[in-house]
Design an enzyme around this catalytic site. Structure first.
Site, PDB file in Angstrom:
ATOM      1  N   CYS A  91       0.831  -1.198   0.000  1.00  0.00           N
ATOM      2  CA  CYS A  91       0.000   0.000   0.000  1.00  0.00           C
ATOM      3  C   CYS A  91       0.871   1.256   0.000  1.00  0.00           C
ATOM      4  O   CYS A  91       1.947   1.269   0.585  1.00  0.00           O
ATOM      5  CB  CYS A  91      -0.882   0.026   1.226  1.00  0.00           C
TER       6      CYS A  91
ATOM      7  N   ARG B  18       5.140  -0.001  -6.327  1.00  0.00           N
ATOM      8  CA  ARG B  18       5.160  -0.786  -5.090  1.00  0.00           C
ATOM      9  C   ARG B  18       4.171  -1.942  -5.132  1.00  0.00           C
ATOM     10  O   ARG B  18       4.224  -2.820  -4.284  1.00  0.00           O
ATOM     11  CB  ARG B  18       4.823   0.116  -3.901  1.00  0.00           C
TER      12      ARG B  18
ATOM     13  N   TRP C  29      -3.084  -2.666  -1.513  1.00  0.00           N
ATOM     14  CA  TRP C  29      -2.707  -4.054  -1.832  1.00  0.00           C
ATOM     15  C   TRP C  29      -3.503  -4.900  -0.859  1.00  0.00           C
ATOM     16  O   TRP C  29      -3.253  -4.873   0.347  1.00  0.00           O
ATOM     17  CB  TRP C  29      -1.199  -4.217  -1.642  1.00  0.00           C
TER      18      TRP C  29
ATOM     19  N   ASN D  38      -2.000   2.228   5.854  1.00  0.00           N
ATOM     20  CA  ASN D  38      -1.106   1.118   5.474  1.00  0.00           C
ATOM     21  C   ASN D  38      -0.861   0.315   6.733  1.00  0.00           C
ATOM     22  O   ASN D  38      -0.552   0.896   7.776  1.00  0.00           O
ATOM     23  CB  ASN D  38       0.265   1.627   5.002  1.00  0.00           C
ATOM     24  N   GLY D  39      -0.945  -1.007   6.616  1.00  0.00           N
ATOM     25  CA  GLY D  39      -0.655  -1.841   7.775  1.00  0.00           C
ATOM     26  C   GLY D  39      -1.822  -2.749   8.105  1.00  0.00           C
ATOM     27  O   GLY D  39      -2.739  -2.934   7.295  1.00  0.00           O
TER      28      GLY D  39
ATOM     29  N   GLU E 107      18.822 -17.095  -7.397  1.00  0.00           N
ATOM     30  CA  GLU E 107      18.378 -15.761  -7.796  1.00  0.00           C
ATOM     31  C   GLU E 107      17.826 -15.780  -9.237  1.00  0.00           C
ATOM     32  O   GLU E 107      16.804 -15.155  -9.534  1.00  0.00           O
ATOM     33  CB  GLU E 107      19.546 -14.764  -7.672  1.00  0.00           C
TER      34      GLU E 107
ATOM     35  N   LYS F 174      14.046 -14.733 -10.452  1.00  0.00           N
ATOM     36  CA  LYS F 174      13.735 -13.717 -11.477  1.00  0.00           C
ATOM     37  C   LYS F 174      12.752 -14.283 -12.485  1.00  0.00           C
ATOM     38  O   LYS F 174      11.766 -13.645 -12.841  1.00  0.00           O
ATOM     39  CB  LYS F 174      15.001 -13.273 -12.241  1.00  0.00           C
TER      40      LYS F 174
ATOM     41  N   GLU G  21       9.140 -14.985 -10.934  1.00  0.00           N
ATOM     42  CA  GLU G  21       8.301 -13.867 -10.471  1.00  0.00           C
ATOM     43  C   GLU G  21       7.737 -13.031 -11.606  1.00  0.00           C
ATOM     44  O   GLU G  21       6.669 -12.448 -11.459  1.00  0.00           O
ATOM     45  CB  GLU G  21       9.009 -13.002  -9.422  1.00  0.00           C
TER      46      GLU G  21
ATOM     47  N   HIS H 238      19.555 -36.813  -6.278  1.00  0.00           N
ATOM     48  CA  HIS H 238      18.915 -37.256  -5.030  1.00  0.00           C
ATOM     49  C   HIS H 238      17.409 -37.008  -5.040  1.00  0.00           C
ATOM     50  O   HIS H 238      16.783 -36.967  -3.993  1.00  0.00           O
ATOM     51  CB  HIS H 238      19.572 -36.560  -3.832  1.00  0.00           C
TER      52      HIS H 238
ATOM     53  N   LYS I 173       6.551  -4.238  -4.508  1.00  0.00           N
ATOM     54  CA  LYS I 173       7.971  -3.899  -4.471  1.00  0.00           C
ATOM     55  C   LYS I 173       8.489  -3.833  -3.036  1.00  0.00           C
ATOM     56  O   LYS I 173       9.561  -4.304  -2.728  1.00  0.00           O
ATOM     57  CB  LYS I 173       8.182  -2.557  -5.182  1.00  0.00           C
TER      58      LYS I 173
END
Ligand code: M6R
Length: 607
Positions: free
Chosen positions: A2, A27, A74, A100-101, A484, A488, A491, A507, A602
Site C-alpha cells: 500500500c 510498489r 494491496w 497502510n498496515g 536468484e 527472477k 516472479e 537425489h 515492491k
C-alpha cells in the site's frame, strides 16, 4: 505494498495526489482512491479498482481541492473492490481515512463499540474511521482527541501509517505511525505526507522522518509532531533526498526492469568511486569496522533477492575478512532464531530498507543489545534508521518489482566491506585483491552482456516462452546465483522455475526432467565446472534442453552464453545478468506486465 500520499494547502492538490500515486505504482497495488476538500466546503471521494489510470479518468479535470489524501491498496482484509479501496469514511461522511498496515484487534473493537454502525467494506481500516466517529459523536470529542482515543485502543501488535481528514477542518491532516513507513514533506506554502519520498519529489526534497508512536497535525503552514508520550517534538531535523524526480522516469525504455538491468555497469563504477580511494582501499567508517571486528560471527538477514545477495556475501566475508558468516531468511529468523554465537554482528540487506520481515528481526536484536549494519538503497529508510550503521547501495531508485541492480550493488558493497575488514587485519586474500580493478572489469563485462541482449531474447523465444518449468543449476556461488536466476524467471514470467545445487539433482530432483525441460547450468568456478557439466549431461540424457552460462576461461565449444572472466569471488555479478535478461524477455514475449507482476509488491511492509 500500500502507498500513501497527502497534501495540505495546495490548489493543485488533486494533481499532486494523482502524480504521487502514480509514482507509488511500482510498489504494487490493486485499487486506489483519493479524498479532496477545499475551504469552500466542497469535497470529493473517488475510488477505483485496477490501474491509477482508471482513477485519473474518473477524477477528470473538474474536481478541485486544496487538501486531500490518497492511497494505493494491496488487498489484505477483503477482496479487490471499490468498497474496500481507501479512503474509508465514517457513516456520517464526516471523517476520511487511509491506512497502510494491519489492525490486529479490529474485530473485537467492532463488536465492542460499533454494533449499530453501518459498514460498507470488509476492511480493518473502516473500523478505525468509524471509531473516530464514535468518539466524536458519542463522547463529543474533537477530531484529534477522537483519533488519539481510537489509537490508544489498537492492539500494540498492529501496524499502521494513517492519514485522517475531518470535513469540519478541511485543510488539516492528522497523521499517526506505528511500524509502517511514513514521511512528512516540507513544501513551499504547503506540506505533504507520503509513505515513500519518491511520491513527492515534485513538491519537495526535504522530509521529516516519523518514529513509531508519533502523532502529527499537518496544516498548510505548520507541522506539529507529538511523540508516543504526548510530548511536543521541537527539533526534528529534516533530511534532504538527493534524487532528481527524472531519475524515476523510464525515459525511452519500455520497462523499468530493462533500464535497471542496463544501469548496472554504471552502478559498479559509482560504487567504486563512492567507496574506494585512489589506491583502491575502501573508505569505511572506522567505528563500523571496529564494531564488526569485535564480533565472532556475522549474521546476514534478508528476504528474496537480498537474501540471495547475502548468500554470495558469505563467501566474500569468510574469504577476505575470515569471519564465519551465516545467512538467514528474515521471516524464518524472526520466529525460529538459531543459537547465536557469543558476539554476533548483524547485517541487514534490503533494497527498500522497509521489509517488515527484516524489521521484525532488527527490533528483536536491538532489544537484545546486538549491533547491526543495514546495507540498503534507500537513505533514511526504517532499517537504516534503526540499525547502528548504514552503507548505501547508490544504485538510484529501483522501480521494477523484480530486483536487478540492487542485487549486484549489494554484492559489490559486501565485497567492499569484506575487503575493508580484511585490509584492517592484513589478510592476504584482501590485501592482494585489487577490487578497484575488478569492479572496473565487472562494469565492462556487464556492458558486453547487455550490449548483446538479443541473444537472450532469442533463447527466450526458442526455449522458455512455451515452457511450464525450468531449472537453474550450479555449485557453490553458482548455486546461489541459480536461486536468484530462478526467482527472477518465476516472479515475472510465471514459469515454475527453481535453482538447485547441481549435485543434489540425482537425489530426487532429476525425476522432474522431461523432454525439452530447459536446464541452465551456471559454470564460473574452476573447482566445480567439470562436476556441474556432468550433472548437466545427466539431465540431457533424460531429455532436457541444456543451456550454459559460462566464464570465458572455462568455456567449451557449444556453450551458449560466455561471460567475461573476473575474480572467482565476483563472478555472480556477471553470471546473473544473462539470467535477468532471460527473465525479462520471457515475460515480455509472453505479453506480461514486466514491471508489475501479479500478486507481488515492491516494498513488502507486512509480515
Ligand atoms: O527491499 P528488500 O530488498 O528487503 O526486498 C526483499 C524482497 O521482497 C525482494 O528482494 C523480492 O524478492 C524481489 N521482488 C525480487 O525481485
Amino acid at each position: 505494498m500500500c502507498g500513501i500520499v497527502g497534501v495540505a494547502g495546495n490548489k493543485d492538490a488533486v494533481n499532486i495526489l494523482i502524480n504521487g500515486l502514480q509514482k507509488l505504482e511500482y510498489r504494487g497495488y490493486d485499487s486506489a482512491g483519493i479524498y479532496v476538500s477545499d475551504k469552500d466546503g466542497q469535497d470529493h471521494l473517488i475510488k477505483r479498482t485496477g490501474a491509477i489510470a482508471n482513477l485519473k479518468n474518473a477524477v477528470g479535470d473538474d474536481i478541485r481541492g486544496t487538501s486531500g489524501i490518497g492511497h494505493t491498496r494491496w488487498a489484505t482484509h477483503g477482496g479487490v473492490t471499490v468498497e474496500n479501496a481507501h479512503p474509508h469514511f465514517s457513516q456520517d461522511n464526516r471523517f476520511y481515512l487511509v491506512h497502510n498496515g494491519v489492525i490486529e484487534n479490529y474485530e473485537e473493537l467492532k463488536a465492542k463499540y460499533l454494533s449499530d454502525f453501518t459498514f460498507t467494506s470488509q476492511t480493518d481500516t473502516e473500523v478505525v474511521v468509524q471509531l473516530v466517529d464514535y468518539f466524536a459523536t458519542k463522547e463529543n470529542m474533537n477530531a484529534k482527541d477522537a483519533f488519539l482515543k481510537t489509537l490508544s485502543l489498537l492492539d500494540s501488535g498492529s501496524s499502521y501509517a494513517f492519514q485522517l481528514m475531518d470535513r469540519e477542518e478541511p485543510d488539516t491532516i492528522y497523521v499517526a505511525k506505528n511500524k509502517s513507513p511514513l514521511l512528512i514533506g516540507i513544501g513551499k506554502d504547503c506540506n505533504v505526507v507520503c509513505s515513500d519520498s519518491l511520491a513527492m519529489l515534485n513538491v519537495t526534497h526535504d522530509f521529516l522522518e516519523l518514529d513509531d508512536g508519533d502523532f502529527v497535525t499537518v496544516r498548510p503552514d505548520s507541522i506539529e509532531i507529538q511523540d508516543k508520550n504526548g510530548n511536543l517534538v521541537e527539533n526534528r531535523k529534516p533530511f534532504h533526498v538527493d534524487i532528481d524526480a527524472s531519475d524515476t522516469d523510464k525515459g525511452t525504455y519500455p520497462y523499468y526492469m530493462l533500464k535497471e538491468i542496463d544501469e548496472q555497469p554504471n552502478v559498479m563504477r559509482k560504487l567504486s568511486a563512492e567507496y574506494l580511494n585512489a589506491d583502491g582501499i575502501p573508505e569505511i567508517e572506522p567505528e563500523l569496522l571496529k564494531s564488526i571486528k569485535q564480533a565472532d560471527r556475522l549474521y546476514i538477514v534478508a528476504a528474496g533477492t537480498s537474501y540471495h545477495a547475502g548468500l554470495v556475501g558469505k563467501n566474500l566475508f569468510e574469504t577476505m575478512a575470515q569471519i564465519p558468516t551465516e545467512v538467514h531468511v528474515a521471516s524464518e529468523f524472526a520466529y525460529n532464531m538459531p543459537l547465536l554465537s557469543k558476539n554476533p554482528f548483524f547485517i541487514f540487506l534490503s533494497q527498500s530498507g522497509e521489509t517488515a520481515d527484516s524489521r521484525e528481526v532488527l527490533v528483536n536484536i536491538n532489544k537484545a543489545g546486538y549491533k547491526s549494519l543495514t546495507i540498503t538503497n534507500v537513505a533514511n529508510s526504517t532499517l537504516s534508521r534503526e540499525s547502528n550503521y548504514t552503507l548505501l547501495l547508490h544504485a538510484g531508485p529501483e522501480i521494477s518489482v523484480a530486483s536487478t541492480k540492487a542485487y549486484t550493488a549489494q554484492i559489490a558493497v559486501e565485497a567492499i566491506l569484506a575487503k575493508a575488514l580484511g585490509e584492517a587485519d592484513q589478510i592476504k586474500e584482501a590485501t592482494e585483491f585489487n577490487l578497484k580493478q575488478q569492479l572496473g572489469l565487472v562494469a565492462t563485462g556487464m556492458q558486453t552482456i547487455v550490449d548483446e541482449k538479443e541473444v537472450l531474447n532469442k533463447l527466450s523465444k526458442d526455449y522458455f516462452v512455451d515452457a511450464n518449468k525450468a531449472f537453474y543449476i550450479g555449485r557453490g556461488i553458482d548455486y546461489f546465483v541459480s536461486l536468484e536466476s530462478a526467482l527472477k524467471l518465476k516472479e515475472i514470467s510465471y514459469i515454475h522455475a527453481e535453482g538447485f545445487a547441481s549435485g543434489e539433482l540425482k537425489h530426487g530432483t532429476i525425476a522432474l526432467i522431461e523432454n525439452g525441460t530447459p536446464v541452465i547450468g551456471i559454470i564460473t568456478q574452476s573447482n566445480t565446472a567439470g562436476l556441474t557439466r556432468s550433472n548437466l549431461e545427466e539431465t540431457i540424457a533424460r531429455g532436457s534442453k541444456a543451456i550454459t552460462i559460462v566464464t570465458k576461461s572455462l568455456s567449451k565449444d557449444g556453450d551458449d552464453i560466455i561471460v567475461p572472466d573476473v575474480n572467482s569471488m565476483l563472478t555472480p555479478l556477471l553470471s546473473v545478468i544473462p539470467a535477468q535478461l532471460l527473465a525479462y524477455y520471457t515475460s515480455l514475449n509472453k505479453g506480461l506486465d514486466v514491471d508489475h507482476p501479479r500478486n507481488l509488491a515492491k516494498s513488502v511492509t507486512v509480515q
